[in-house]
Write a protein that holds these residues in place. Structure first.
Motif, mmCIF file in Angstrom:
data_model
loop_
_atom_site.group_PDB
_atom_site.id
_atom_site.type_symbol
_atom_site.label_atom_id
_atom_site.label_comp_id
_atom_site.label_asym_id
_atom_site.label_seq_id
_atom_site.Cartn_x
_atom_site.Cartn_y
_atom_site.Cartn_z
ATOM 1 N N PRO A 31 0.835 -1.215 0.000
ATOM 2 C CA PRO A 31 0.000 0.000 0.000
ATOM 3 C C PRO A 31 0.862 1.254 0.000
ATOM 4 C CG PRO A 31 -0.861 -1.610 1.561
ATOM 5 C CD PRO A 31 0.460 -2.139 1.090
ATOM 6 N N GLY A 32 0.476 2.220 -0.819
ATOM 7 C CA GLY A 32 1.208 3.466 -0.939
ATOM 8 C C GLY A 32 2.264 3.466 -2.013
ATOM 9 N N LYS A 33 2.590 2.286 -2.539
ATOM 10 C CA LYS A 33 3.626 2.198 -3.575
ATOM 11 C C LYS A 33 3.074 2.720 -4.906
ATOM 12 C CE LYS A 33 6.629 -1.135 -5.960
ATOM 13 N NZ LYS A 33 7.889 -0.437 -5.633
ATOM 14 N N PRO A 34 3.824 3.571 -5.602
ATOM 15 C CA PRO A 34 3.331 4.052 -6.907
ATOM 16 C C PRO A 34 3.460 2.966 -7.969
ATOM 17 C CG PRO A 34 5.522 4.925 -6.479
ATOM 18 C CD PRO A 34 5.108 4.203 -5.212
ATOM 19 N N LEU A 35 2.464 2.860 -8.816
ATOM 20 C CA LEU A 35 2.563 1.983 -9.979
ATOM 21 C C LEU A 35 3.412 2.677 -11.044
ATOM 22 C CD1 LEU A 35 -1.140 0.765 -10.243
ATOM 23 C CD2 LEU A 35 0.812 -0.519 -9.355
ATOM 24 N N PRO A 36 4.086 1.909 -11.884
ATOM 25 C CA PRO A 36 4.869 2.543 -12.951
ATOM 26 C C PRO A 36 3.988 3.441 -13.813
ATOM 27 C CG PRO A 36 5.391 0.204 -12.789
ATOM 28 C CD PRO A 36 4.212 0.436 -11.903
ATOM 29 N N GLY A 37 4.573 4.502 -14.334
ATOM 30 C CA GLY A 37 3.830 5.365 -15.238
ATOM 31 C C GLY A 37 3.301 4.577 -16.427
ATOM 32 N N ASP A 53 -3.645 1.898 -19.395
ATOM 33 C CA ASP A 53 -4.621 2.781 -18.780
ATOM 34 C C ASP A 53 -5.894 2.031 -18.407
ATOM 35 O OD1 ASP A 53 -5.463 5.542 -18.052
ATOM 36 O OD2 ASP A 53 -6.985 5.161 -19.559
ATOM 37 N N ALA A 54 -6.365 1.148 -19.301
ATOM 38 C CA ALA A 54 -7.574 0.382 -19.001
ATOM 39 C C ALA A 54 -7.366 -0.487 -17.761
ATOM 40 C CB ALA A 54 -7.957 -0.488 -20.198
ATOM 41 N N ALA A 55 -6.181 -1.123 -17.652
ATOM 42 C CA ALA A 55 -5.897 -1.954 -16.478
ATOM 43 C C ALA A 55 -5.843 -1.112 -15.211
ATOM 44 C CB ALA A 55 -4.575 -2.695 -16.682
ATOM 45 N N TYR A 56 -5.188 0.038 -15.272
ATOM 46 C CA TYR A 56 -5.092 0.909 -14.097
ATOM 47 C C TYR A 56 -6.464 1.439 -13.686
ATOM 48 C CZ TYR A 56 0.060 1.110 -14.245
ATOM 49 O OH TYR A 56 1.391 0.810 -14.193
ATOM 50 N N GLN A 57 -7.284 1.804 -14.669
ATOM 51 C CA GLN A 57 -8.619 2.286 -14.345
ATOM 52 C C GLN A 57 -9.449 1.199 -13.656
ATOM 53 O OE1 GLN A 57 -9.593 5.314 -14.484
ATOM 54 N NE2 GLN A 57 -8.055 6.272 -15.802
ATOM 55 N N MET A 58 -9.272 -0.051 -14.077
ATOM 56 C CA MET A 58 -9.967 -1.159 -13.417
ATOM 57 C C MET A 58 -9.511 -1.301 -11.968
ATOM 58 S SD MET A 58 -9.814 -3.949 -16.509
ATOM 59 C CE MET A 58 -10.438 -5.298 -15.507
ATOM 60 N N LEU A 59 -8.203 -1.187 -11.737
ATOM 61 C CA LEU A 59 -7.693 -1.251 -10.368
ATOM 62 C C LEU A 59 -8.267 -0.118 -9.521
ATOM 63 C CD1 LEU A 59 -3.930 -1.993 -11.142
ATOM 64 C CD2 LEU A 59 -5.582 -3.606 -10.209
ATOM 65 N N ALA A 60 -8.336 1.084 -10.100
ATOM 66 C CA ALA A 60 -8.884 2.217 -9.357
ATOM 67 C C ALA A 60 -10.361 2.026 -9.060
ATOM 68 C CB ALA A 60 -8.656 3.508 -10.146
ATOM 69 N N ALA A 61 -11.106 1.489 -10.052
ATOM 70 C CA ALA A 61 -12.541 1.270 -9.855
ATOM 71 C C ALA A 61 -12.806 0.262 -8.739
ATOM 72 C CB ALA A 61 -13.180 0.791 -11.152
ATOM 73 N N GLU A 62 -11.895 -0.690 -8.548
ATOM 74 C CA GLU A 62 -12.051 -1.707 -7.512
ATOM 75 C C GLU A 62 -11.513 -1.265 -6.165
ATOM 76 O OE1 GLU A 62 -13.754 -4.302 -7.544
ATOM 77 O OE2 GLU A 62 -14.258 -4.141 -9.646
ATOM 78 N N GLY A 63 -10.881 -0.110 -6.114
ATOM 79 C CA GLY A 63 -10.282 0.309 -4.864
ATOM 80 C C GLY A 63 -8.926 -0.301 -4.604
ATOM 81 N N LEU A 64 -8.349 -0.981 -5.603
ATOM 82 C CA LEU A 64 -7.023 -1.562 -5.448
ATOM 83 C C LEU A 64 -5.922 -0.536 -5.689
ATOM 84 C CD1 LEU A 64 -7.644 -4.916 -7.333
ATOM 85 C CD2 LEU A 64 -7.491 -4.599 -4.870
ATOM 86 N N ALA A 65 -6.259 0.533 -6.383
ATOM 87 C CA ALA A 65 -5.309 1.613 -6.642
ATOM 88 C C ALA A 65 -6.051 2.936 -6.587
ATOM 89 C CB ALA A 65 -4.628 1.435 -7.997
ATOM 90 N N GLN A 66 -5.298 3.992 -6.371
ATOM 91 C CA GLN A 66 -5.891 5.325 -6.326
ATOM 92 C C GLN A 66 -5.207 6.210 -7.363
ATOM 93 O OE1 GLN A 66 -4.949 7.791 -2.933
ATOM 94 N NE2 GLN A 66 -6.926 8.822 -2.996
ATOM 95 N N ALA A 67 -6.014 6.894 -8.161
ATOM 96 C CA ALA A 67 -5.479 7.830 -9.145
ATOM 97 C C ALA A 67 -5.330 9.197 -8.481
ATOM 98 C CB ALA A 67 -6.399 7.924 -10.355
ATOM 99 N N ARG A 68 -4.136 9.734 -8.494
ATOM 100 C CA ARG A 68 -3.876 11.042 -7.912
ATOM 101 C C ARG A 68 -3.502 12.014 -9.027
ATOM 102 N NH1 ARG A 68 0.013 9.211 -2.804
ATOM 103 N NH2 ARG A 68 -1.436 7.636 -1.939
ATOM 104 N N PRO A 69 -4.216 13.136 -9.132
ATOM 105 C CA PRO A 69 -3.936 14.094 -10.208
ATOM 106 C C PRO A 69 -2.473 14.501 -10.231
ATOM 107 C CG PRO A 69 -5.953 14.690 -9.049
ATOM 108 C CD PRO A 69 -5.324 13.577 -8.274
ATOM 109 N N ARG A 70 -1.898 14.471 -11.422
ATOM 110 C CA ARG A 70 -0.521 14.895 -11.674
ATOM 111 C C ARG A 70 0.520 14.043 -10.961
ATOM 112 N NH1 ARG A 70 -3.731 19.308 -11.334
ATOM 113 N NH2 ARG A 70 -3.387 19.559 -9.111
ATOM 114 N N SER A 71 0.080 12.921 -10.380
ATOM 115 C CA SER A 71 1.030 12.056 -9.673
ATOM 116 C C SER A 71 1.013 10.626 -10.170
ATOM 117 C CB SER A 71 0.739 12.076 -8.168
ATOM 118 O OG SER A 71 0.902 13.373 -7.640
ATOM 119 N N GLY A 72 -0.104 10.156 -10.713
ATOM 120 C CA GLY A 72 -0.195 8.790 -11.192
ATOM 121 C C GLY A 72 -1.073 7.923 -10.316
#
Length: 470
Positions: A31-37, A53-72
């Motif tokens: 938790p807290g680790k950034p995913l590669p760009g 992007d599609a994979a990352y958006q799926m992770l974000a939709a599930e709560g497995l990852a968080q999208a942070r503006p200008r950070s990834g």
């Protein structure tokens, strides 16, 4: 090390999602680790940035990852409760995260404010169906293959329409009909093999994906209040420029005449330079008549390829689009694609031809423009009542979406997530940035209203008020 298997039936984005989700749940990604760009990951795996992007958006939709503006994207704490639902969504989330290709099913979403939707209730089903039925019984020859560029009578109708309403200077011979802008872009990529394309930033990510998938590298150029600047275009080193001057997506900027002249001068300054003019949403302008096309300013053999689609004026599922080629490119197109068949059904072509010839099309556009204008005004008015004077709406004068800015609402991602909790799906403006997202206007989301039913407007606005007032 993640390994993808292109030979398998499972789409690559699902494979990447599943691998990352497994690493997150197992603790391999803390938790807290950034995913590669997205570009870095795409380069490592040899896939497109859209796949990542599609994979990352799926992770974000599930709560497995968080999208942070200008950070990834950053790994989230899961608690082990999302495994079953995540696995189920991995089988159902679509291949692309781009607008117009998103059909994700989420029982928590009540209202979809994506920009790819239309109001199917406005489709002229009775007149369209009558024409098509008559053709089916009376024109059996339409079962045969047609002309490479599309049926001549349809191309003549399109040329006349574009001349009258968009100032396009062409003959029917220069019109090429195809099954969607993506297909036509693929044809252009062949004609411009070895080129580099400048594209608008922010902009339509699908355009970049199509061009790059067809071997045309793209360079994002930041737009300003007048659209894509000639100085940035010159600095990009590109010899092609893909632009939406009538209605920039997603900001809604209309390119003024002086800027258009500058871009035409750039194209004329060196052989082999071309402007690819996508006349996006030009038919839906609510204040004044749109400026004439760049192609019309350049002339029939100028350095401009004009593209337009009937996706919004009729329906995305029709897959009817067209481009107007300069004479020099047209000869090359006919040589290189001589053995190809046209990609649009001749029954669809002839239905559209009759629909235009008998005056249905212009009347249909007029009805749609009035209906969408009323919907935009009702939606904007109700939003202002709910959210007060802080609310700023941009780009509402044309197109079927606008930018919604609400300062001090917690930031773009917080706005998107709060709206989703109230059952409203929309996207943040930063999602359309392909480079330098730090330039994105803060606290801004993109709200499409074409697919929004008039009777649902009060409920949608109330939901957004609940989401953002607190």
């Amino acid at each position: 090390m993640i390994t993808l298997h292109p030979e398998e039936k499972t789409p690559l984005y699902e494979q990447l999602y599943a691998a990352l989700a497994a690493d997150i749940r197992s603790g391999a990604l803390a938790p807290g680790k950034p995913l590669p760009g997205r570009r870095t990951m795409a380069a490592q795996l040899g896939v497109s940035t859209n796949t990542v992007d599609a994979a990352y958006q799926m992770l974000a939709a599930e709560g497995l990852a968080q999208a942070r503006p200008r950070s990834g994207f950053f790994v989230q704490e899961t608690g082990g409760m999302l495994h079953t639902r995540a696995a189920r969504r991995a089988r159902t989330v679509p291949q692309s995260a781009e607008e117009g290709n998103t059909e994700e099913k989420n029982n928590d979403i009540l209202y979809d404010l994506s920009t790819g939707s239309i109001d199917t209730g406005l489709f002229p089903a009775r007149s369209w169906g009558r024409i098509q039925k008559e053709l089916m019984y009376q024109r059996p020859e339409l079962l045969q293959r047609g002309e490479l560029q599309g049926d001549a009578n349809l191309r003549a109708r399109i040329a006349d329409y574009l001349s009258e309403y968009r100032g396009v200077d062409c003959t029917a011979d220069q019109v090429v009909v195809g099954a969607g802008i993506e297909y036509l872009l693929g044809c252009l990529a062949h004609l411009f093999a070895g080129s580099t394309a400048a594209i608008e930033n922010p902009g339509y990510g699908r355009t970049r994906a199509v061009l790059e998938n067809n071997g045309i590298p793209c360079v994002p150029v930041d737009i300003d209040r007048s659209g894509l600047p000639a100085e940035g275009l010159e600095a990009s080193g590109a010899n092609l420029c893909y632009i939406t001057p009538s209605h920039h997506f997603p900001t809604g900027v209309t390119m003024p005449a002086p800027r258009r002249a500058q871009l035409l001068a750039w194209a004329a300054a060196r052989p082999g330079r071309y402007l690819l003019e996508d006349d996006y949403d030009s038919e839906f302008r609510f204040d004044t008549r749109p400026l004439p096309s760049l192609q019309g300013m350049a002339g029939p053999d100028g350095p401009v390829v004009y593209l337009t689609t009937f996706s919004k004026s009729l329906a995305p599922g029709m897959r009817i689009a067209c481009m107007v080629l300069p004479w020099g490119l047209l000869e090359r197109y006919r040589q290189d694609f001589a053995v190809y068949a046209n990609t649009v059904s001749r029954y669809e072509q002839q239905t559209l031809c009759t629909f235009m010839a008998e005056g249905y099309f212009t009347r249909h556009i007029a009805r749609m423009r009035l209906a969408y204008k009323r919907r935009m005004e009702a939606f904007a008015g109700q939003l202002r009542k709910e959210l007060g004077p802080r609310l700023v709406l941009g780009g509402a004068h044309s197109g079927l979406h606008f930018l919604l800015t609400l300062p001090n609402a917690g930031g773009e991602q917080a706005m998107v997530q709060a709206a989703a909790r109230q059952g409203v799906r929309l996207r943040g403006l930063s999602e359309y940035y392909m480079a330098r997202p730090e330039h994105c206007a803060p606290d801004t989301v993109v709200a499409g209203y074409a697919g929004l039913k008039a009777q649902d407007i009060p409920a949608v606005c109330a939901a957004l008020g609940t989401a953002w007032r607190g």
